[in-house]
Design a protein around this motif. Structure first.
Motif, PDB file in Angstrom:
ATOM      1  N   PHE A 448      -8.236 -39.995 -19.097  1.00 21.35           N
ATOM      2  CA  PHE A 448      -7.713 -40.984 -20.256  1.00 21.35           C
ATOM      3  C   PHE A 448      -7.300 -39.818 -21.174  1.00 21.35           C
ATOM      4  N   PRO A 449      -6.138 -39.273 -20.910  1.00 15.42           N
ATOM      5  CA  PRO A 449      -5.698 -37.945 -21.814  1.00 15.42           C
ATOM      6  C   PRO A 449      -5.306 -38.581 -23.425  1.00 15.42           C
ATOM      7  N   ASN A 450      -4.741 -39.669 -23.391  1.00 10.29           N
ATOM      8  CA  ASN A 450      -4.218 -40.461 -24.647  1.00 10.29           C
ATOM      9  C   ASN A 450      -5.291 -41.266 -25.360  1.00 10.29           C
ATOM     10  N   PHE A 451      -6.418 -41.210 -24.953  1.00 18.10           N
ATOM     11  CA  PHE A 451      -7.580 -42.187 -25.579  1.00 18.10           C
ATOM     12  C   PHE A 451      -7.781 -42.163 -26.913  1.00 18.10           C
ATOM     13  N   VAL A 452      -7.776 -40.719 -27.479  1.00 12.23           N
ATOM     14  CA  VAL A 452      -8.154 -40.590 -29.001  1.00 12.23           C
ATOM     15  C   VAL A 452      -6.896 -41.334 -29.731  1.00 12.23           C
ATOM     16  N   GLN A 453      -5.585 -41.052 -29.356  1.00 15.30           N
ATOM     17  CA  GLN A 453      -4.531 -41.539 -29.901  1.00 15.30           C
ATOM     18  C   GLN A 453      -4.318 -43.096 -29.945  1.00 15.30           C
ATOM     19  N   ASP A 454      -4.672 -43.633 -28.616  1.00 14.64           N
ATOM     20  CA  ASP A 454      -4.704 -45.131 -28.420  1.00 14.64           C
ATOM     21  C   ASP A 454      -5.864 -45.789 -29.483  1.00 14.64           C
ATOM     22  N   LEU A 455      -6.946 -45.045 -29.354  1.00 17.64           N
ATOM     23  CA  LEU A 455      -7.962 -45.754 -30.323  1.00 17.64           C
ATOM     24  C   LEU A 455      -7.607 -45.723 -31.764  1.00 17.64           C
ATOM     25  N   ASN A 456      -7.179 -44.531 -32.159  1.00 20.51           N
ATOM     26  CA  ASN A 456      -6.476 -44.297 -33.582  1.00 20.51           C
ATOM     27  C   ASN A 456      -5.530 -45.343 -33.753  1.00 20.51           C
ATOM     28  N   SER A 457      -4.910 -45.807 -33.127  1.00 23.04           N
ATOM     29  CA  SER A 457      -3.783 -46.827 -33.280  1.00 23.04           C
ATOM     30  C   SER A 457      -4.471 -48.259 -33.419  1.00 23.04           C
ATOM     31  N   LEU A 458      -5.664 -48.371 -33.228  1.00 18.68           N
ATOM     32  CA  LEU A 458      -6.094 -49.575 -33.625  1.00 18.68           C
ATOM     33  C   LEU A 458      -7.111 -49.464 -34.896  1.00 18.68           C
ATOM     34  N   LEU A 459      -7.069 -48.423 -35.447  1.00 16.28           N
ATOM     35  CA  LEU A 459      -7.730 -47.964 -36.796  1.00 16.28           C
ATOM     36  C   LEU A 459      -6.840 -47.842 -37.754  1.00 16.28           C
ATOM     37  N   GLU A 460      -7.375 -48.303 -39.043  1.00 17.22           N
ATOM     38  CA  GLU A 460      -6.639 -47.995 -40.288  1.00 17.22           C
ATOM     39  C   GLU A 460      -6.329 -46.535 -40.437  1.00 17.22           C
ATOM     40  N   ASP A 461      -5.397 -45.936 -41.211  1.00 17.69           N
ATOM     41  CA  ASP A 461      -4.969 -44.487 -41.239  1.00 17.69           C
ATOM     42  C   ASP A 461      -5.943 -43.760 -41.880  1.00 17.69           C
ATOM     43  N   ASP A 462      -7.062 -44.245 -42.617  1.00 17.11           N
ATOM     44  CA  ASP A 462      -7.919 -43.242 -43.196  1.00 17.11           C
ATOM     45  C   ASP A 462      -9.108 -43.449 -42.064  1.00 17.11           C
ATOM     46  N   ALA A 463      -9.256 -43.956 -41.186  1.00 19.72           N
ATOM     47  CA  ALA A 463     -10.431 -44.012 -40.461  1.00 19.72           C
ATOM     48  C   ALA A 463     -10.088 -43.302 -38.952  1.00 19.72           C
ATOM     49  N   ARG A 464      -8.929 -42.821 -38.753  1.00 18.97           N
ATOM     50  CA  ARG A 464      -8.830 -42.174 -37.696  1.00 18.97           C
ATOM     51  C   ARG A 464      -9.611 -41.131 -37.385  1.00 18.97           C
ATOM     52  N   LEU A 465      -9.677 -40.863 -35.898  1.00 20.32           N
ATOM     53  CA  LEU A 465     -11.035 -39.940 -35.353  1.00 20.32           C
ATOM     54  C   LEU A 465     -10.292 -38.969 -34.705  1.00 20.32           C
ATOM     55  N   SER A 466     -10.606 -37.676 -34.376  1.00 22.93           N
ATOM     56  CA  SER A 466     -10.087 -36.460 -33.888  1.00 22.93           C
ATOM     57  C   SER A 466     -11.314 -35.662 -33.024  1.00 22.93           C
ATOM     58  N   LEU A 467     -10.623 -35.098 -32.111  1.00 26.70           N
ATOM     59  CA  LEU A 467     -11.408 -34.259 -31.088  1.00 26.70           C
ATOM     60  C   LEU A 467     -12.195 -33.190 -31.846  1.00 26.70           C
ATOM     61  N   ARG A 468     -13.402 -32.476 -31.534  1.00 23.57           N
ATOM     62  CA  ARG A 468     -13.799 -31.257 -32.061  1.00 23.57           C
ATOM     63  C   ARG A 468     -13.037 -30.014 -32.111  1.00 23.57           C
ATOM     64  N   GLN A 469     -13.551 -28.983 -32.649  1.00 18.87           N
ATOM     65  CA  GLN A 469     -12.679 -27.898 -32.654  1.00 18.87           C
ATOM     66  C   GLN A 469     -12.607 -27.488 -31.277  1.00 18.87           C
ATOM     67  N   ASP A 470     -13.756 -27.615 -30.440  1.00 24.28           N
ATOM     68  CA  ASP A 470     -13.809 -27.074 -29.217  1.00 24.28           C
ATOM     69  C   ASP A 470     -13.104 -28.011 -28.095  1.00 24.28           C
ATOM     70  N   GLY A 471     -12.622 -29.193 -28.736  1.00 23.96           N
ATOM     71  CA  GLY A 471     -11.909 -30.071 -27.917  1.00 23.96           C
ATOM     72  C   GLY A 471     -12.499 -31.041 -27.176  1.00 23.96           C
ATOM     73  N   MET A 472     -13.811 -30.821 -27.458  1.00 22.01           N
ATOM     74  CA  MET A 472     -14.686 -31.988 -27.038  1.00 22.01           C
ATOM     75  C   MET A 472     -14.629 -33.489 -27.884  1.00 22.01           C
ATOM     76  N   LEU A 473     -15.391 -34.268 -27.253  1.00 20.87           N
ATOM     77  CA  LEU A 473     -15.638 -35.616 -28.017  1.00 20.87           C
ATOM     78  C   LEU A 473     -16.760 -35.573 -29.015  1.00 20.87           C
ATOM     79  N   SER A 474     -16.541 -36.058 -30.127  1.00 19.78           N
ATOM     80  CA  SER A 474     -17.649 -36.366 -31.195  1.00 19.78           C
ATOM     81  C   SER A 474     -18.460 -37.730 -30.843  1.00 19.78           C
ATOM     82  N   THR A 475     -19.647 -37.629 -31.456  1.00 23.82           N
ATOM     83  CA  THR A 475     -20.677 -38.709 -30.859  1.00 23.82           C
ATOM     84  C   THR A 475     -19.889 -40.186 -31.259  1.00 23.82           C
TER      85      THR A 475
END
Length: 529
Positions: A448-475
């Motif tokens: 699911f390469p677009n999972f983070v972008q798709d998930l952020n589309s469901l969230l308000e702008d100030d609640a958007r998530l991103s990958l960690r600096q090493d490119g891995m998922l946060s908790t």
């Protein structure tokens, strides 16, 4: 007399002729082809008139710019002639301009030309008394030969117009006889040639010898290149074939005449309206209506009263017949529509049931397709994680074997302190868990390469998530990644991530509260990403 100014125009102007019909074609084929050409010209005559008026405008500009009085006089004469059968009022205007210029030329002998010009325009306009008055104001005895031919021609035309205008038979015959006398005078002054043959042909028709006229004029068709001359040749031939009873050839030559009239922007003509009447008699009513309507419009635009009167007599008859025919067609169409309407209702009912069945079938197909897509997606995810799980298990067994051997070596060497130290060290487990999560993240993001972008589309702008600096998922992202994989039980998520139930619950509640749209359906939408 059907075309009284035949020889007048031949004396004063000419254009390129239209070629004679091909011998390979039958007369019926030739007539069909030429009628199609007339149809096209009737539709395009506005464009032809526009081109003609542009040429007239260029002559007017040349006349205004010229300082040579004689040239201006001749250009006025050209405009007089160009407008004569196109727009009679304008033609009369330029006769007046010629009269204004005449004193500057010091040519009193040219005064007669002005009177004859004006008489000719009055004849086109149907002002026959005025035309006669102008002609009687000059004496042919004082004219040179060319002017006298012109004078006789207009006088012949005058009696021809009068003959066409009157309905009283005796008076009609008298006018025709007077026209014939002037035609004899013209023939005495005219040299041999096409023009002479045309005028002579008209004279022969009065003696009921159409075959001689046809033979004489057909010989000229093959060699004459002047459009105006061709027009009069064809028209006189149409009269000859009418006299001989050959209606098909009469219509053919009338159509050729009409073509040449339309091509040269002539709007005062007889051929097209005569052709319309013959087509009406042949039951080609719609074409006849188009032709007579065109004749009527052109006669009105030219202010040609005789042609207007002639077209006005034919137009109501053809229009009424066309209206009756269309009414009958309308009745037939109404009956057909009623039958078709009934059949259509039956078709609608059949179609309704068919559409309903097709919709049900389509819905079933769609559900099966969606279910199949979902199964394929689920199978793809399961296959990826099974492969990942098996690889992980094999790697874990190999590491356990290595760990066991290292412990065995320490025990055999009686290094108990080191053995207990290694057993108590939990860094091995931490590293294994970290590597496990890394492998999970890498596998999930590949699926699911677009999972983070798709998930952020469901969230308000100030609640958007991103990958960690090493490119891995946060908790937080791992919680929703597990939900996307179908693991939505808080206890299972807590166990998988090695964190408390409260932590998982708090993360889920926080993200649900900051979702766009319906917050209760947020997690369902996550599972469909």
């Amino acid at each position: 007399m059907k075309k009284t100014l035949t020889f007048l125009l031949l004396l004063w102007m000419g254009c390129t002729c239209f070629p004679a019909d091909a011998a390979a074609l039958t007369m019926a084929d030739s007539l069909r082809n030429v009628l199609n050409a007339v149809d096209h010209l009737v539709m395009q005559r506005a464009y032809v008139h526009t081109c003609h008026e542009r040429r007239l405008d260029s002559i007017k500009v040349e006349m205004r710019r010229s300082t040579d009085v004689w040239k201006k006089y001749n250009l006025c004469g050209t405009l007089f002639y160009e407008y004569l059968h196109y727009q009679a009022d304008s033609s009369l205007y330029y006769v007046g301009k010629k009269e204004e210029l005449l004193p500057l030329l010091n040519r009193p002998d040219m005064k007669a030309e002005i009177h004859i010009n004006r008489a000719e325009v009055y004849g086109v306009m149907g002002l026959y008394d005025k035309a006669l008055e102008e002609l009687q104001s000059v004496s042919p005895a004082k004219m040179e030969v060319g002017m006298r031919k012109y004078y006789y021609g207009v006088f012949c035309g005058y009696y021809g117009w009068k003959a066409d205008y009157t309905s009283e038979k005796a008076l009609h015959a008298t006018y025709l006889q007077q026209a014939a006398q002037y035609r004899d005078s013209i023939l005495m002054l005219m040299p041999p040639g096409v023009n002479h043959d045309i005028v002579f042909g008209e004279q022969l028709l009065r003696s009921q010898t159409p075959d001689e006229v046809i033979a004489r004029l057909k010989a000229n068709l093959d060699k004459e290149t002047d459009k105006k001359a061709q027009s009069y040749l064809h028209y006189t031939l149409s009269e000859a074939y009418a006299a001989s009873g050959d209606t098909l050839r009469q219509m053919y030559h009338l159509a050729r005449t009409a073509m040449l009239d339309l091509e040269t922007s002539v709007r005062e003509y007889a051929a097209l309206q005569e052709l319309a009447w013959l087509l009406y008699l042949e039951n080609d009513t719609e074409r006849a209506y188009r032709y007579v309507a065109c004749s009527l419009e052109d006669a009105m635009a030219c202010n040609a009263r005789l042609r207007l009167l002639e077209s006005g007599k034919v137009y109501p008859v053809i229009e009424k017949t066309l209206a009756v025919r269309k009414e009958a067609e309308h009745r037939r169409t109404t009956i057909m529509l009623a039958v078709v309407g009934f059949l259509f209702m039956l078709l609608v009912l059949a179609t309704f049931y068919l559409v309903r069945w097709m919709k049900q079938l389509e819905a079933t197909r769609r559900e099966l397709s969606e279910a199949n897509d979902a199964l394929q997606e689920e199978g793809r995810v399961k296959n990826a994680y099974i492969v990942c799980y098996l690889n992980r298990c094999v790697e874990y067994l190999e590491k356990q074997e290595q760990y066991r051997r290292s412990l065995e070596k320490l025990a055999m060497a009686s290094k108990l302190s080191e053995l207990f130290k290694l057993i108590r060290d939990d860094s091995y487990l931490r590293d294994e868990r970290k590597e496990f999560y890394t492998e999970f993240d890498r596998t999930f993001l590949s699926l699911f390469p677009n999972f983070v972008q798709d998930l952020n589309s469901l969230l308000e702008d100030d609640a958007r998530l991103s990958l960690r600096q090493d490119g891995m998922l946060s908790t937080e992202l791992r919680i929703f990644a597990l939900m996307r994989l179908g693991v939505d039980d808080t206890g299972s998520i807590s166990h998988f991530l090695g964190c408390s139930l409260t932590t998982v619950y708090n993360y889920r509640s926080k993200m649900r509260n900051r979702a766009k749209g319906d917050k209760d359906s947020f997690e369902e939408r996550v599972m469909k990403l």
